[in-house]
Design an enzyme around this catalytic site. Structure first.
Site, mmCIF file in Angstrom:
data_model
loop_
_atom_site.group_PDB
_atom_site.id
_atom_site.type_symbol
_atom_site.label_atom_id
_atom_site.label_comp_id
_atom_site.label_asym_id
_atom_site.label_seq_id
_atom_site.Cartn_x
_atom_site.Cartn_y
_atom_site.Cartn_z
ATOM 1 N N ASP A 27 51.963 45.179 35.907
ATOM 2 C CA ASP A 27 52.429 44.375 34.774
ATOM 3 C C ASP A 27 52.829 45.236 33.588
ATOM 4 O O ASP A 27 53.213 44.719 32.537
ATOM 5 C CB ASP A 27 51.378 43.339 34.358
ATOM 6 C CG ASP A 27 49.993 43.928 34.163
ATOM 7 O OD1 ASP A 27 49.790 45.117 34.481
ATOM 8 O OD2 ASP A 27 49.097 43.199 33.697
ATOM 9 N N GLU A 214 38.395 55.746 27.775
ATOM 10 C CA GLU A 214 39.660 55.531 27.075
ATOM 11 C C GLU A 214 39.380 54.933 25.709
ATOM 12 O O GLU A 214 39.626 55.567 24.679
ATOM 13 C CB GLU A 214 40.579 54.617 27.890
ATOM 14 C CG GLU A 214 41.929 54.358 27.233
ATOM 15 C CD GLU A 214 42.759 53.314 27.971
ATOM 16 O OE1 GLU A 214 43.976 53.275 27.731
ATOM 17 O OE2 GLU A 214 42.190 52.531 28.759
ATOM 18 N N ASP A 311 50.406 55.206 33.374
ATOM 19 C CA ASP A 311 49.676 54.029 32.912
ATOM 20 C C ASP A 311 50.594 52.809 32.912
ATOM 21 O O ASP A 311 50.509 51.959 33.789
ATOM 22 C CB ASP A 311 49.055 54.264 31.540
ATOM 23 C CG ASP A 311 47.975 53.249 31.195
ATOM 24 O OD1 ASP A 311 47.486 52.567 32.119
ATOM 25 O OD2 ASP A 311 47.615 53.140 30.010
#
Length: 376
Positions: A27, A214, A311
């Protein structure tokens, strides 16, 4: 993607080098033109009306310094991925885009629970994505590229469906799903919240990667390793908080590592770093705000199993080629370093050992061929 630079290292175009992509969100990989088309069909409002403006909106909105703000851009991409047809199309296009970028093996991660608003079941969603992946592989082959893709089924760490999603992943292990992940807002949602899911996955001998290090620090990484039995860490860059740099003497850097850092290094637990994304989300803010401040090089020089990833290609307006070139430019890496990152990724892929060995050979042969071609 809209890039002005030519991405060359040691005279070789990084685009043609064989690559492995371990951390790539489905996505976060949509083409802007696809979003515009699908949004128009569904009557979904968009913040821009042309491809280039929408591309800029995603990049600018994602460059927030906060993972929570960064994740808000996914409201739009997920909104246009609620039917089997749309999931298949997005997956197909994502695979083709990876292949054109030189990726020979990739793992696309996504959260099926976020794609059910128009009546799909979890299984139907996974099946739709797998159809798109297979169509993408075929389309890439027609264009002259060879690529393999596995799905990483992801559970949202702030929700309570992780055991159900883990069972879904295992149910489809013979239909393209190669691993499990948890993602979403990290701070306050440790892996320990999903102990039942991870116990089930361990019992089923099913591989796990976990977003950790993260938007949260060492405690999150510890939970990913202890509670989640993670074989890889999604990003993991804040592991550098467990490394004290004591000083430098010429080219030598003297450090003290904590027990957690030693464990990750000595066990070869893979770090799925994503340089541009790590800047955008503030994951490396304590070290600086430039790619040269990223602890990637420190981790690499100390012998950690580092990999380079995108990513989210859309949000970061990037490709794997660009990410590799960025670290090479920032830290003066050569082709041997880039090959090391690809071999690390190949060895860390959620594939049988024989297939990982095949990837390693393809990488070695591909780098040799690229150098030979550049010298002709």
């Amino acid at each position: 993607m809209s890039f002005e630079n030519d991405f060359y290292v040691d005279g070789v175009d990084v685009t043609v080098l064989p690559k492995i992509s371990l951390h790539d969100h489905l996505d976060g990989s949509l083409r802007p033109e696809t979003i515009l088309e699908l949004a128009a069909e569904a009557g979904i409002a968009v913040p821009a009306t042309d491809e280039e403006s929408l591309r800029r909106w995603f990049a600018e909105s994602s460059n927030s310094g906060s993972l929570v703000e960064y994740l808000k851009t996914f409201d739009l991409t997920c909104a246009v991925m609620q039917t089997a047809e749309n999931l298949t199309r997005v997956a197909r296009e994502s695979v083709v885009d990876l292949a054109v970028d030189g990726v020979i093996y990739g793992e696309l991660r996504w959260a099926p629970e976020q794609h059910l608003t128009q009546g799909l079941t979890l299984d139907e969603a996974v099946e739709a994505v797998q159809v798109g992946i297979e169509e993408g592989i075929d389309e890439a082959e027609e264009l002259g590229y060879s690529i393999r893709i596995g799905q990483l089924v992801t559970a949202m760490r702030h929700a309570d469906r992780s055991l159900e999603i883990a069972q879904l992943a295992v149910r489809h292990r013979t239909n393209g799903v190669v691993g499990f992940d948890i993602a979403g807002a990290e701070l306050g949602f440790p892996a320990s919240n999903h102990a039942a899911a991870f116990d089930f996955l361990a019992h089923e001998y099913f591989p796990v990667t976990i977003h950790a290090g993260e938007a949260d620090g060492l405690g999150s990484i510890e939970s990913a390793l202890y509670d989640g039995r993670a074989l890889r860490l999604g990003h993991g860059v804040r592991l550098a908080e467990d490394i004290d740099v004591n000083g430098k003497d010429g080219d030598a850097t003297y450090v003290t590592m904590g027990m957690l850092a030693h464990w990750v290094k000595d066990r070869g637990i893979t770090l799925e770093t994503s340089p541009t994304s790590n800047l955008q989300t503030g994951a490396i803010a304590q070290w600086g705000d430039d790619i040269t401040d990223h602890p990637f090089d420190l981790l690499y020089q100390l012998g950690f199993t580092v990999t380079v990833n995108t990513d989210n290609r859309l949000q970061s307006d990037t490709t794997l080629t660009r990410e590799l070139w960025l670290v090479a430019d920032a830290f003066s890496y050569d082709l041997a370093d880039l090959e090391t990152f690809q071999q690390n990724a190949a060895a860390s892929a959620f594939l049988p050992s024989e297939e990982r060995d095949e990837l390693a050979e393809l990488i070695s042969d591909g780098f040799v061929a690229a150098v030979a071609a550049a010298r002709r």
